[in-house]
Design an enzyme around this catalytic site. Structure first.
Site, PDB file in Angstrom:
ATOM      1  N   GLY A  18       0.841  -1.216   0.000  1.00  0.00           N
ATOM      2  CA  GLY A  18       0.000   0.000   0.000  1.00  0.00           C
ATOM      3  C   GLY A  18       0.866   1.251   0.000  1.00  0.00           C
ATOM      4  O   GLY A  18       0.486   2.295   0.542  1.00  0.00           O
TER       5      GLY A  18
ATOM      6  N   GLY B  78      -0.314   4.839  -0.969  1.00  0.00           N
ATOM      7  CA  GLY B  78      -1.460   5.398  -0.246  1.00  0.00           C
ATOM      8  C   GLY B  78      -1.080   6.584   0.628  1.00  0.00           C
ATOM      9  O   GLY B  78       0.075   7.046   0.608  1.00  0.00           O
ATOM     10  N   GLN B  79      -2.055   7.046   1.419  1.00  0.00           N
ATOM     11  CA  GLN B  79      -1.846   8.255   2.235  1.00  0.00           C
ATOM     12  C   GLN B  79      -0.670   8.074   3.199  1.00  0.00           C
ATOM     13  O   GLN B  79       0.198   8.931   3.308  1.00  0.00           O
ATOM     14  CB  GLN B  79      -3.122   8.608   3.022  1.00  0.00           C
ATOM     15  CG  GLN B  79      -3.022   9.969   3.709  1.00  0.00           C
ATOM     16  CD  GLN B  79      -4.157  10.238   4.697  1.00  0.00           C
ATOM     17  OE1 GLN B  79      -4.983   9.375   4.973  1.00  0.00           O
ATOM     18  NE2 GLN B  79      -4.188  11.434   5.245  1.00  0.00           N
TER      19      GLN B  79
ATOM     20  N   ARG C 125      -2.762   2.823  -7.845  1.00  0.00           N
ATOM     21  CA  ARG C 125      -2.186   4.144  -8.125  1.00  0.00           C
ATOM     22  C   ARG C 125      -0.706   4.025  -8.500  1.00  0.00           C
ATOM     23  O   ARG C 125       0.043   3.304  -7.856  1.00  0.00           O
ATOM     24  CB  ARG C 125      -2.344   5.038  -6.888  1.00  0.00           C
ATOM     25  CG  ARG C 125      -1.898   6.475  -7.123  1.00  0.00           C
ATOM     26  CD  ARG C 125      -1.881   7.275  -5.840  1.00  0.00           C
ATOM     27  NE  ARG C 125      -3.209   7.550  -5.312  1.00  0.00           N
ATOM     28  CZ  ARG C 125      -3.494   7.638  -4.009  1.00  0.00           C
ATOM     29  NH1 ARG C 125      -2.555   7.473  -3.118  1.00  0.00           N
ATOM     30  NH2 ARG C 125      -4.722   7.885  -3.603  1.00  0.00           N
TER      31      ARG C 125
ATOM     32  N   ASP D 161      -0.409  -7.267  -5.622  1.00  0.00           N
ATOM     33  CA  ASP D 161      -1.779  -7.467  -5.168  1.00  0.00           C
ATOM     34  C   ASP D 161      -1.682  -8.375  -3.947  1.00  0.00           C
ATOM     35  O   ASP D 161      -1.357  -9.561  -4.077  1.00  0.00           O
ATOM     36  CB  ASP D 161      -2.611  -8.114  -6.280  1.00  0.00           C
ATOM     37  CG  ASP D 161      -4.052  -8.297  -5.856  1.00  0.00           C
ATOM     38  OD1 ASP D 161      -4.347  -8.206  -4.638  1.00  0.00           O
ATOM     39  OD2 ASP D 161      -4.898  -8.548  -6.734  1.00  0.00           O
TER      40      ASP D 161
ATOM     41  N   TYR E  71     -15.391  -2.442   7.805  1.00  0.00           N
ATOM     42  CA  TYR E  71     -14.028  -2.000   8.124  1.00  0.00           C
ATOM     43  C   TYR E  71     -13.671  -2.419   9.557  1.00  0.00           C
ATOM     44  O   TYR E  71     -12.623  -3.013   9.806  1.00  0.00           O
ATOM     45  CB  TYR E  71     -13.963  -0.478   7.977  1.00  0.00           C
ATOM     46  CG  TYR E  71     -12.607   0.137   8.220  1.00  0.00           C
ATOM     47  CD1 TYR E  71     -11.527  -0.133   7.376  1.00  0.00           C
ATOM     48  CD2 TYR E  71     -12.405   1.029   9.269  1.00  0.00           C
ATOM     49  CE1 TYR E  71     -10.287   0.464   7.583  1.00  0.00           C
ATOM     50  CE2 TYR E  71     -11.166   1.628   9.479  1.00  0.00           C
ATOM     51  CZ  TYR E  71     -10.114   1.345   8.634  1.00  0.00           C
ATOM     52  OH  TYR E  71      -8.893   1.946   8.843  1.00  0.00           O
TER      53      TYR E  71
ATOM     54  N   LYS F 252     -10.866  -4.977  11.011  1.00  0.00           N
ATOM     55  CA  LYS F 252      -9.795  -4.468  11.880  1.00  0.00           C
ATOM     56  C   LYS F 252      -9.702  -5.278  13.178  1.00  0.00           C
ATOM     57  O   LYS F 252      -8.616  -5.603  13.633  1.00  0.00           O
ATOM     58  CB  LYS F 252      -9.990  -2.978  12.168  1.00  0.00           C
ATOM     59  CG  LYS F 252      -9.656  -2.083  10.972  1.00  0.00           C
ATOM     60  CD  LYS F 252      -8.197  -2.221  10.571  1.00  0.00           C
ATOM     61  CE  LYS F 252      -7.821  -1.447   9.328  1.00  0.00           C
ATOM     62  NZ  LYS F 252      -6.491  -1.761   8.822  1.00  0.00           N
TER      63      LYS F 252
HETATM   64  N1  LIG Z   1      -5.479   7.206   6.863  1.00  0.00           N
HETATM   65  C1  LIG Z   1      -6.096   7.076   8.024  1.00  0.00           C
HETATM   66  O1  LIG Z   1      -6.717   8.026   8.529  1.00  0.00           O
HETATM   67  C2  LIG Z   1      -6.035   5.755   8.759  1.00  0.00           C
HETATM   68  C3  LIG Z   1      -6.555   5.688  10.062  1.00  0.00           C
HETATM   69  C4  LIG Z   1      -6.540   4.481  10.749  1.00  0.00           C
HETATM   70  C5  LIG Z   1      -5.970   3.364  10.147  1.00  0.00           C
HETATM   71  N2  LIG Z   1      -5.468   3.441   8.892  1.00  0.00           N
HETATM   72  C6  LIG Z   1      -4.933   2.211   8.304  1.00  0.00           C
HETATM   73  O2  LIG Z   1      -3.639   2.421   7.735  1.00  0.00           O
HETATM   74  C7  LIG Z   1      -3.475   1.600   6.571  1.00  0.00           C
HETATM   75  C8  LIG Z   1      -3.086   2.468   5.391  1.00  0.00           C
HETATM   76  O3  LIG Z   1      -4.065   3.479   5.237  1.00  0.00           O
HETATM   77  P1  LIG Z   1      -3.954   4.673   4.172  1.00  0.00           P
HETATM   78  O4  LIG Z   1      -4.642   5.819   4.763  1.00  0.00           O
HETATM   79  O5  LIG Z   1      -2.575   4.822   3.682  1.00  0.00           O
HETATM   80  O6  LIG Z   1      -4.914   4.086   3.036  1.00  0.00           O
HETATM   81  P2  LIG Z   1      -4.978   4.414   1.485  1.00  0.00           P
HETATM   82  O7  LIG Z   1      -6.339   4.043   1.000  1.00  0.00           O
HETATM   83  O8  LIG Z   1      -4.477   5.778   1.199  1.00  0.00           O
HETATM   84  O9  LIG Z   1      -3.907   3.376   0.933  1.00  0.00           O
HETATM   85  C9  LIG Z   1      -4.148   1.993   0.913  1.00  0.00           C
HETATM   86  C10 LIG Z   1      -3.490   1.429  -0.325  1.00  0.00           C
HETATM   87  O10 LIG Z   1      -3.802   0.049  -0.430  1.00  0.00           O
HETATM   88  C11 LIG Z   1      -3.840  -0.251  -1.830  1.00  0.00           C
HETATM   89  N3  LIG Z   1      -4.560  -1.496  -2.084  1.00  0.00           N
HETATM   90  C12 LIG Z   1      -5.905  -1.688  -2.201  1.00  0.00           C
HETATM   91  N4  LIG Z   1      -6.149  -2.970  -2.529  1.00  0.00           N
HETATM   92  C13 LIG Z   1      -4.957  -3.600  -2.631  1.00  0.00           C
HETATM   93  C14 LIG Z   1      -4.566  -4.919  -2.944  1.00  0.00           C
HETATM   94  N5  LIG Z   1      -5.451  -5.871  -3.254  1.00  0.00           N
HETATM   95  N6  LIG Z   1      -3.252  -5.207  -2.943  1.00  0.00           N
HETATM   96  C15 LIG Z   1      -2.332  -4.261  -2.641  1.00  0.00           C
HETATM   97  N7  LIG Z   1      -2.640  -2.991  -2.363  1.00  0.00           N
HETATM   98  C16 LIG Z   1      -3.938  -2.667  -2.356  1.00  0.00           C
HETATM   99  C17 LIG Z   1      -4.517   0.950  -2.447  1.00  0.00           C
HETATM  100  O11 LIG Z   1      -4.193   1.062  -3.812  1.00  0.00           O
HETATM  101  C18 LIG Z   1      -3.964   2.105  -1.607  1.00  0.00           C
HETATM  102  O12 LIG Z   1      -2.867   2.730  -2.240  1.00  0.00           O
HETATM  103  C19 LIG Z   1      -4.795   0.846   6.411  1.00  0.00           C
HETATM  104  O13 LIG Z   1      -4.695  -0.414   7.038  1.00  0.00           O
HETATM  105  C20 LIG Z   1      -5.789   1.701   7.161  1.00  0.00           C
HETATM  106  O14 LIG Z   1      -6.876   0.961   7.620  1.00  0.00           O
HETATM  107  C21 LIG Z   1      -5.484   4.608   8.187  1.00  0.00           C
END
Ligand SMILES: NC(=O)c1ccc[n+]([C@@H]2O[C@H](COP(=O)([O-])OP(=O)(O)OC[C@H]3O[C@@H](n4cnc5c(N)ncnc54)[C@H](O)[C@@H]3O)[C@@H](O)[C@H]2O)c1
Length: 322
Positions: free
Chosen positions: A8, A11-12, A37, A53, A142, A146
């Site tokens: 991931g 991602g963010q 992305r 994946d 979700y 979790k």
């Molecule tokens: N951002 C927040 O506010 C927040 C808060 C609490 C927990 N989290 C946890 O942190 C982790 C990362 O969050 P984030 O904010 O970076 O999320 P995000 O959605 O920005 O990034 C997640 C990434 O996972 C990728 N993804 C989706 N399906 C996939 C697959 N089959 N194989 C591989 N990659 C895949 C997506 O392309 C995406 O880039 C997650 O577990 C999320 O639950 C985030």
């Protein structure tokens, strides 16, 4: 020297955590695994990148072998609002993906960092000073994934000795990569809309308190937990961590200190409001403080100051000399 894989990674969190890990452990030692992305320039130019994946165990296993990975930061997931739109896919990615990563970690002896979330709680959880160990009966897909993930990671530690560690992140605020469809995304959007239009319509009701954290603190939490002395850890996974608790009108008030003309109004989205209502107002993160020295650096005032500066720079819209 550690060999790290970040899933991931585009991602963010991943887009910033990967760069921080490369700075700490060496560029060539941190592999960024993206999915849909495309990785941005900073990610591609600073170290190895690949496609993965996580629901395909073969690609996880091949990548770990190819790069001789010993530590996995598993960030690939569907977030809360995105998961409610497609619960079947959320189960598949969040559970099958995690299971694959844990199985590969078991076979190849990797340590694993996995973020859980404030979404792992539920309506019966005490909302104020939410304890580390408490009732967890979430009513979202979700949240279900979790809680199951937290339990699975504890299981792999106790049953197989896999070094799994994790935190329950609150809503994360950042400016580099847009959030991926969570319930707390308003706390990022509000700064963009303030700079663009001096106005923001919030999908959560006034008075909706939630825990939040600025991205530099989130990255610090992940790295410090993974480097913590295991002898001090009574918990392994799912440490409550927080930096601040606020409701939308408090961000608006803070923005008005720089931009007095900024206005907020409300058009409540019932799906995201229901999710937010089932989450804590404020978590007790004393276990993280005691067991590995967790401490945040940013509060709402310092986040707002930095977000306004960084977002205005990113959008190319001056803050009118303020
Ligand atoms: N951002 C927040 O506010 C927040 C808060 C609490 C927990 N989290 C946890 O942190 C982790 C990362 O969050 P984030 O904010 O970076 O999320 P995000 O959605 O920005 O990034 C997640 C990434 O996972 C990728 N993804 C989706 N399906 C996939 C697959 N089959 N194989 C591989 N990659 C895949 C997506 O392309 C995406 O880039 C997650 O577990 C999320 O639950 C985030």
């Amino acid at each position: 020297m550690q060999k790290v894989l970040v899933t991931g990674a585009t991602g963010q969190i991943g887009s910033e955590l990967t760069l921080a890990l490369r700075e700490r452990y060496g560029s060539g030692n941190v592999v960024a695994a993206g999915h849909v992305r495309e990785p941005d320039e900073a990610l591609v130019e600073s170290g190895p990148c690949c496609f993965m994946d996580c629901t395909e165990v073969g690609t996880v296993s091949e990548t770990v072998t190819k790069y001789k990975v010993d530590t996995i930061y598993h960030l690939a997931a569907l977030l809360s609002a995105a998961a409610e739109k497609n619960p079947q896919l959320a189960w598949h990615v969040n559970m099958v993906g995690l299971y694959n990563v844990l199985e590969v970690a078991r076979e190849k002896g990797c340590a694993v960092f996995i973020p859980s979330s404030i979404g792992a709680f539920g309506p019966q959880t005490p909302l104020d000073n939410t304890p580390q160990d408490t009732i967890q009966r979430p009513n979202t897909m979700y949240g279900v994934t979790k809680v199951a993930g937290e339990l699975l990671c504890d299981y792999y530690y106790h049953r197989f000795g896999i070094d799994t560690r994790g935190v329950r992140y609150p809503g994360l605020i950042s400016y580099k990569t847009p959030p991926g469809g969570g319930t707390t995304d308003y706390a990022v959007e509000i700064y963009h809309e303030a700079i663009r239009h001096k106005k923001y319509t919030c999908y959560l009701r006034e008075g909706t308190y939630l825990d939040m954290m600025y991205m530099p603190d989130a990255i610090k939490a992940a790295i410090e937990l993974m480097e913590a002395d295991p002898a001090r850890l009574k918990h392994r996974n799912a440490f409550n961590v927080t930096a601040m608790s606020f409701a939308p009108e408090h961000v608006a008030a803070e923005i008005r200190k720089t931009m007095p003309e900024f206005v907020i109004d409300f058009d409540v989205d019932p799906v995201r409001q229901a999710i937010a209502d089932s989450w804590p107002n404020k978590m007790d993160d004393s276990a993280a403080r005691e067991e590995w020295g967790w401490q945040s650096d940013y509060d709402l005032a310092s986040v707002t100051k930095d977000m306004l500066k960084q977002v205005s720079r990113k959008l190319g819209i001056a803050l009118e000399g303020r």
